[in-house]
Design a protein around this motif. Structure first.
Motif, mmCIF file in Angstrom:
data_model
loop_
_atom_site.group_PDB
_atom_site.id
_atom_site.type_symbol
_atom_site.label_atom_id
_atom_site.label_comp_id
_atom_site.label_asym_id
_atom_site.label_seq_id
_atom_site.Cartn_x
_atom_site.Cartn_y
_atom_site.Cartn_z
ATOM 1 N N GLN A 38 10.707 -55.362 -34.375
ATOM 2 C CA GLN A 38 11.231 -54.029 -34.625
ATOM 3 C C GLN A 38 11.891 -53.995 -35.984
ATOM 4 O OE1 GLN A 38 13.865 -52.480 -31.601
ATOM 5 N NE2 GLN A 38 13.433 -50.366 -32.231
ATOM 6 N N ALA A 39 11.314 -53.200 -36.873
ATOM 7 C CA ALA A 39 11.867 -53.016 -38.209
ATOM 8 C C ALA A 39 12.817 -51.824 -38.173
ATOM 9 C CB ALA A 39 10.742 -52.782 -39.214
ATOM 10 N N PRO A 40 13.747 -51.749 -39.108
ATOM 11 C CA PRO A 40 14.704 -50.633 -39.128
ATOM 12 C C PRO A 40 13.991 -49.281 -39.161
ATOM 13 C CG PRO A 40 15.403 -52.343 -40.636
ATOM 14 C CD PRO A 40 14.030 -52.731 -40.160
ATOM 15 N N GLY A 41 14.372 -48.399 -38.260
ATOM 16 C CA GLY A 41 13.799 -47.067 -38.228
ATOM 17 C C GLY A 41 12.425 -46.980 -37.596
ATOM 18 N N LYS A 42 11.947 -48.097 -37.066
ATOM 19 C CA LYS A 42 10.616 -48.100 -36.463
ATOM 20 C C LYS A 42 10.691 -48.506 -34.999
ATOM 21 C CE LYS A 42 7.959 -48.979 -40.666
ATOM 22 N NZ LYS A 42 6.879 -49.820 -41.288
ATOM 23 N N GLN A 43 9.631 -48.198 -34.274
ATOM 24 C CA GLN A 43 9.569 -48.588 -32.873
ATOM 25 C C GLN A 43 9.208 -50.058 -32.740
ATOM 26 O OE1 GLN A 43 6.806 -45.852 -30.960
ATOM 27 N NE2 GLN A 43 8.494 -44.530 -30.334
ATOM 28 N N ARG A 44 9.616 -50.630 -31.624
ATOM 29 C CA ARG A 44 9.240 -52.006 -31.342
ATOM 30 C C ARG A 44 7.736 -52.068 -31.109
ATOM 31 N NH1 ARG A 44 12.989 -55.404 -27.299
ATOM 32 N NH2 ARG A 44 14.475 -54.479 -28.758
ATOM 33 N N GLU A 45 7.104 -53.076 -31.696
ATOM 34 C CA GLU A 45 5.657 -53.197 -31.562
ATOM 35 C C GLU A 45 5.276 -54.605 -31.126
ATOM 36 O OE1 GLU A 45 3.473 -52.791 -35.205
ATOM 37 O OE2 GLU A 45 4.783 -54.137 -36.320
ATOM 38 N N LEU A 46 4.169 -54.700 -30.401
ATOM 39 C CA LEU A 46 3.657 -55.995 -29.976
ATOM 40 C C LEU A 46 2.955 -56.661 -31.152
ATOM 41 C CD1 LEU A 46 3.047 -58.075 -27.718
ATOM 42 C CD2 LEU A 46 0.950 -56.774 -27.273
ATOM 43 N N VAL A 47 3.338 -57.887 -31.428
ATOM 44 C CA VAL A 47 2.745 -58.645 -32.521
ATOM 45 C C VAL A 47 1.659 -59.575 -32.005
ATOM 46 C CG1 VAL A 47 3.218 -60.364 -34.311
ATOM 47 C CG2 VAL A 47 4.863 -58.533 -33.879
ATOM 48 N N ALA A 48 1.965 -60.308 -30.931
ATOM 49 C CA ALA A 48 1.013 -61.270 -30.376
ATOM 50 C C ALA A 48 1.381 -61.545 -28.931
ATOM 51 C CB ALA A 48 1.021 -62.568 -31.180
ATOM 52 N N GLY A 49 0.370 -61.894 -28.142
ATOM 53 C CA GLY A 49 0.599 -62.222 -26.747
ATOM 54 C C GLY A 49 -0.265 -63.394 -26.325
ATOM 55 N N SER A 51 -1.544 -65.391 -22.585
ATOM 56 C CA SER A 51 -1.527 -65.397 -21.128
ATOM 57 C C SER A 51 -1.207 -66.789 -20.601
ATOM 58 C CB SER A 51 -2.887 -64.937 -20.600
ATOM 59 O OG SER A 51 -3.860 -65.950 -20.839
ATOM 60 N N SER A 52 -1.032 -66.880 -19.299
ATOM 61 C CA SER A 52 -0.760 -68.184 -18.696
ATOM 62 C C SER A 52 -1.937 -69.127 -18.875
ATOM 63 C CB SER A 52 -0.449 -68.018 -17.209
ATOM 64 O OG SER A 52 -1.511 -67.338 -16.552
ATOM 65 N N GLY A 53 -3.133 -68.574 -19.031
ATOM 66 C CA GLY A 53 -4.320 -69.393 -19.244
ATOM 67 C C GLY A 53 -4.609 -69.708 -20.697
ATOM 68 N N GLY A 54 -3.789 -69.148 -21.592
ATOM 69 C CA GLY A 54 -3.945 -69.453 -23.008
ATOM 70 C C GLY A 54 -4.719 -68.412 -23.811
ATOM 71 N N SER A 55 -5.158 -67.343 -23.178
ATOM 72 C CA SER A 55 -5.824 -66.289 -23.934
ATOM 73 C C SER A 55 -4.812 -65.581 -24.824
ATOM 74 C CB SER A 55 -6.463 -65.271 -22.986
ATOM 75 O OG SER A 55 -7.437 -65.876 -22.185
ATOM 76 N N THR A 56 -5.247 -65.252 -26.033
ATOM 77 C CA THR A 56 -4.330 -64.663 -27.004
ATOM 78 C C THR A 56 -4.829 -63.302 -27.496
ATOM 79 O OG1 THR A 56 -5.417 -65.801 -28.835
ATOM 80 C CG2 THR A 56 -3.559 -66.925 -27.789
ATOM 81 N N ASN A 57 -3.909 -62.511 -27.977
ATOM 82 C CA ASN A 57 -4.265 -61.253 -28.623
ATOM 83 C C ASN A 57 -3.249 -60.994 -29.725
ATOM 84 O OD1 ASN A 57 -2.577 -60.552 -26.056
ATOM 85 N ND2 ASN A 57 -2.235 -58.821 -27.430
ATOM 86 N N TYR A 58 -3.674 -60.283 -30.766
ATOM 87 C CA TYR A 58 -2.846 -60.057 -31.942
ATOM 88 C C TYR A 58 -2.951 -58.613 -32.402
ATOM 89 C CZ TYR A 58 -2.946 -65.151 -32.278
ATOM 90 O OH TYR A 58 -2.836 -66.487 -32.013
ATOM 91 N N ALA A 59 -1.871 -58.139 -32.998
ATOM 92 C CA ALA A 59 -1.918 -56.864 -33.691
ATOM 93 C C ALA A 59 -2.812 -57.026 -34.919
ATOM 94 C CB ALA A 59 -0.512 -56.441 -34.114
ATOM 95 N N ASP A 60 -3.504 -55.963 -35.282
ATOM 96 C CA ASP A 60 -4.410 -56.044 -36.433
ATOM 97 C C ASP A 60 -3.684 -56.465 -37.695
ATOM 98 O OD1 ASP A 60 -6.489 -53.176 -35.464
ATOM 99 O OD2 ASP A 60 -6.554 -55.289 -34.880
ATOM 100 N N SER A 61 -2.432 -56.077 -37.822
ATOM 101 C CA SER A 61 -1.682 -56.341 -39.040
ATOM 102 C C SER A 61 -1.362 -57.815 -39.240
ATOM 103 C CB SER A 61 -0.383 -55.532 -39.041
ATOM 104 O OG SER A 61 0.407 -55.859 -37.912
ATOM 105 N N VAL A 62 -1.477 -58.625 -38.194
ATOM 106 C CA VAL A 62 -1.127 -60.044 -38.323
ATOM 107 C C VAL A 62 -2.302 -60.972 -38.044
ATOM 108 C CG1 VAL A 62 1.235 -59.481 -37.621
ATOM 109 C CG2 VAL A 62 -0.365 -60.409 -35.931
ATOM 110 N N LYS A 63 -3.440 -60.432 -37.669
ATOM 111 C CA LYS A 63 -4.601 -61.274 -37.386
ATOM 112 C C LYS A 63 -4.961 -62.129 -38.592
ATOM 113 C CE LYS A 63 -6.955 -58.572 -33.808
ATOM 114 N NZ LYS A 63 -8.113 -57.688 -33.483
ATOM 115 N N GLY A 64 -5.207 -63.401 -38.313
ATOM 116 C CA GLY A 64 -5.551 -64.323 -39.382
ATOM 117 C C GLY A 64 -4.355 -64.928 -40.082
ATOM 118 N N ARG A 65 -3.150 -64.408 -39.814
ATOM 119 C CA ARG A 65 -1.939 -64.942 -40.446
ATOM 120 C C ARG A 65 -0.974 -65.543 -39.426
ATOM 121 N NH1 ARG A 65 1.546 -61.646 -42.852
ATOM 122 N NH2 ARG A 65 1.053 -59.813 -41.572
#
Length: 118
Positions: A38-49, A51-65
């Motif tokens: 959560q940046a100042p003045g902005k809503q909280r956003e999901l960056v990465a997640g 699962s218990s099995g190890g599956s991952t997902n990323y926000a487009d803004s951070v993919k590859g980084r």
């Protein structure tokens, strides 16, 4: 059960940081974990997640980084952040779905500040 986020700090653009989200207590297992920011003045956003099995997902803004990973033996989830940009500056929070004998609960860590200077 307590969730402790750590690893934030001040870094120059292009640098790296590794955040940790550690769960402590007894009689639980960690299911899905997400890193939010959560940046100042902005809503909280999901960056990465992850699962218990190890599956991952990323926000487009951070993919590859950014890379999310987990060490189940240590009840810890990590967020490796590379090639940081000033726009990554925010308070980072972890959220975990935790399974206990009484049921499933959602826990938030206290947040850790990440500041990227240009």
């Amino acid at each position: 059960v307590q969730l402790q986020a750590s690893g934030g700090g001040l870094v120059q653009a292009g640098g790296s940081l590794r955040l940790s989200c550690a769960a402590s207590g007894s009689g639980f297992s960690i299911r899905t974990v997400g890193w939010y920011r959560q940046a100042p003045g902005k809503q909280r956003e999901l960056v990465a997640g992850i699962s218990s099995g190890g599956s991952t997902n990323y926000a487009d803004s951070v993919k590859g980084r950014f890379t999310i990973s987990r060490d189940n033996a240590k009840n810890t989830v990590y967020l490796q952040m590379d090639s940081l940009k000033p726009e990554d500056t925010a308070v980072y929070y972890c959220n975990a779905g935790i399974l206990r004998p009484q049921g499933r609960y959602s826990y938030w860590g206290q947040g850790t500040q990440v500041t990227v200077s240009s």
